[in-house]
Write a protein that holds these residues in place. Structure first.
Motif, short mmCIF file in Angstrom:
data_model
loop_
_atom_site.label_atom_id
_atom_site.label_comp_id
_atom_site.label_asym_id
_atom_site.label_seq_id
_atom_site.Cartn_x
_atom_site.Cartn_y
_atom_site.Cartn_z
N GLN A 55 1.41 7.69 20.68
CA GLN A 55 1.46 7.93 22.12
C GLN A 55 1.78 6.64 22.89
OE1 GLN A 55 -2.07 9.72 23.67
NE2 GLN A 55 -1.01 10.56 25.44
N LYS A 56 1.20 5.52 22.47
CA LYS A 56 1.50 4.25 23.13
C LYS A 56 2.94 3.84 22.87
CE LYS A 56 -2.95 2.10 23.65
NZ LYS A 56 -3.87 1.05 23.28
N ARG A 57 3.43 4.08 21.67
CA ARG A 57 4.82 3.74 21.37
C ARG A 57 5.79 4.64 22.14
NH1 ARG A 57 2.50 3.38 16.33
NH2 ARG A 57 3.43 5.34 15.65
N GLU A 58 5.40 5.89 22.35
CA GLU A 58 6.26 6.83 23.07
C GLU A 58 6.38 6.46 24.55
OE1 GLU A 58 7.99 9.76 22.26
OE2 GLU A 58 7.73 9.25 20.15
N SER A 59 5.32 5.94 25.13
CA SER A 59 5.35 5.65 26.57
C SER A 59 5.41 4.15 26.89
CB SER A 59 4.13 6.26 27.25
OG SER A 59 2.95 5.70 26.72
N GLY A 60 5.26 3.30 25.90
CA GLY A 60 5.21 1.85 26.13
C GLY A 60 6.51 1.25 26.61
N TRP A 61 7.62 1.91 26.33
CA TRP A 61 8.92 1.36 26.74
C TRP A 61 9.01 1.22 28.25
CZ3 TRP A 61 12.17 4.04 29.94
CH2 TRP A 61 11.92 5.41 30.10
N LYS A 62 8.30 2.06 28.99
CA LYS A 62 8.36 1.98 30.45
C LYS A 62 7.77 0.66 30.94
CE LYS A 62 7.92 6.96 30.73
NZ LYS A 62 7.02 8.06 31.02
N VAL A 63 6.62 0.29 30.39
CA VAL A 63 5.97 -0.96 30.77
C VAL A 63 6.82 -2.15 30.35
CG1 VAL A 63 3.92 -2.40 30.38
CG2 VAL A 63 3.67 0.07 30.68
N LEU A 64 7.31 -2.11 29.12
CA LEU A 64 8.11 -3.23 28.62
C LEU A 64 9.42 -3.40 29.38
CD1 LEU A 64 7.56 -2.98 24.78
CD2 LEU A 64 6.76 -4.75 26.33
N THR A 65 10.04 -2.31 29.75
CA THR A 65 11.28 -2.40 30.52
C THR A 65 11.04 -3.04 31.87
OG1 THR A 65 12.15 -0.46 29.38
CG2 THR A 65 13.22 -1.08 31.43
N VAL A 66 9.95 -2.67 32.53
CA VAL A 66 9.62 -3.27 33.82
C VAL A 66 9.32 -4.76 33.65
CG1 VAL A 66 7.92 -3.30 35.69
CG2 VAL A 66 8.85 -1.13 34.89
N LEU A 67 8.56 -5.12 32.63
CA LEU A 67 8.25 -6.53 32.39
C LEU A 67 9.52 -7.34 32.10
CD1 LEU A 67 4.97 -6.23 30.28
CD2 LEU A 67 5.20 -7.17 32.58
N HIS A 68 10.41 -6.79 31.30
CA HIS A 68 11.68 -7.47 31.03
C HIS A 68 12.50 -7.63 32.30
CE1 HIS A 68 11.98 -8.16 26.70
NE2 HIS A 68 11.23 -7.09 26.55
N VAL B 270 20.29 -18.89 28.14
CA VAL B 270 20.17 -18.08 26.92
C VAL B 270 18.94 -17.17 27.02
CG1 VAL B 270 19.71 -18.21 24.44
CG2 VAL B 270 21.46 -19.66 25.46
N SER B 271 17.84 -17.71 27.53
CA SER B 271 16.63 -16.92 27.69
C SER B 271 16.86 -15.76 28.66
CB SER B 271 15.49 -17.80 28.20
OG SER B 271 14.32 -17.06 28.39
N PHE B 272 17.53 -16.04 29.76
CA PHE B 272 17.85 -14.99 30.73
C PHE B 272 18.68 -13.89 30.07
CE2 PHE B 272 21.20 -13.40 33.59
CZ PHE B 272 20.43 -12.63 34.44
N ALA B 273 19.73 -14.27 29.35
CA ALA B 273 20.60 -13.29 28.70
C ALA B 273 19.82 -12.49 27.65
CB ALA B 273 21.79 -13.99 28.06
N ALA B 274 18.99 -13.17 26.87
CA ALA B 274 18.22 -12.47 25.83
C ALA B 274 17.23 -11.48 26.43
CB ALA B 274 17.48 -13.49 24.96
N VAL B 275 16.51 -11.91 27.46
CA VAL B 275 15.53 -11.01 28.09
C VAL B 275 16.23 -9.80 28.69
CG1 VAL B 275 13.97 -10.83 30.08
CG2 VAL B 275 13.75 -12.73 28.51
N PHE B 276 17.35 -10.04 29.35
CA PHE B 276 18.09 -8.94 29.96
C PHE B 276 18.61 -7.97 28.90
CE2 PHE B 276 22.01 -6.99 31.49
CZ PHE B 276 21.55 -6.38 32.64
#
Length: 175
Positions: A87-100, A139-145
């Motif tokens: 369940q965390k893996r199914e919905s965790g992408w939303k949090v990670l996308t916002v953080l990125h 490079v960090s900016f490009a990788a995070v994006f």
């Protein structure tokens, strides 16, 4: 003829001895190769004449520090999501996308301000260049994006993870 040879030899011998004097500017300090010392930057005397430059430079320092904090939070979020269940893996992408996205905006803003100051401030005259930190930040900016965009696209395009399905909670429906 002898004078030209002597002067030319003297010029070659002393013009480029390999010991170039240079200053290295960081977000919070400036170092000199001449004195081998570092001092806080910008100094109050730097800000007395140009408050705009100091405000912009200090803003970049804050944005980069905040980006590091957000990157730490992103790392912790990855660990929590990967250690959690389906369940965390199914919905965790939303949090990670916002953080990125937040980290990418912070790094992009910092890069933009430094590029603007480099192009328009009198302190950086022709012959100056941006060094390794600039490259690493880019490079960090490009990788995070790219990681954020890849995470978002895989979450939207790939099918759900196979395995156990959640058992419906009928107690909630009866109430």
């Amino acid at each position: 003829m002898t004078r030209r040879l002597v002067y030319g030899g003297g010029l070659l011998a002393f013009a480029d001895s390999g010991n170039h004097i240079h200053y290295t500017y960081g977000l919070h300090r400036r170092c000199s190769s001449l004195t081998h010392t570092c001092s806080p930057f910008p100094q109050p005397v730097d800000c007395a004449h140009d408050r705009y430059f100091c405000s912009m430079w200090r803003s970049v320092g804050f944005l980069m520090s905040f980006a590091v904090v957000m990157e730490g939070m992103t790392t912790i979020a990855y660990i929590v999501i990967m250690a959690g269940g389906k369940q965390k893996r199914e919905s965790g992408w939303k949090v990670l996308t916002v953080l990125h996205a937040v980290v990418a905006v912070l790094l992009g803003a910092s890069l933009s301000i430094i590029a603007y100051l480099y192009d328009h401030d009198d302190r950086f005259f022709p012959g100056w260049r941006l060094d390794t930190s600039w490259v690493l930040c880019t490079v960090s900016f490009a990788a995070v994006f790219l990681i954020g965009a890849g995470l978002l696209s895989t979450a939207l395009l790939l099918p759900s993870e196979a395995g156990y399905e959640l058992i419906p909670n009928y107690a909630d429906e009866e109430e």
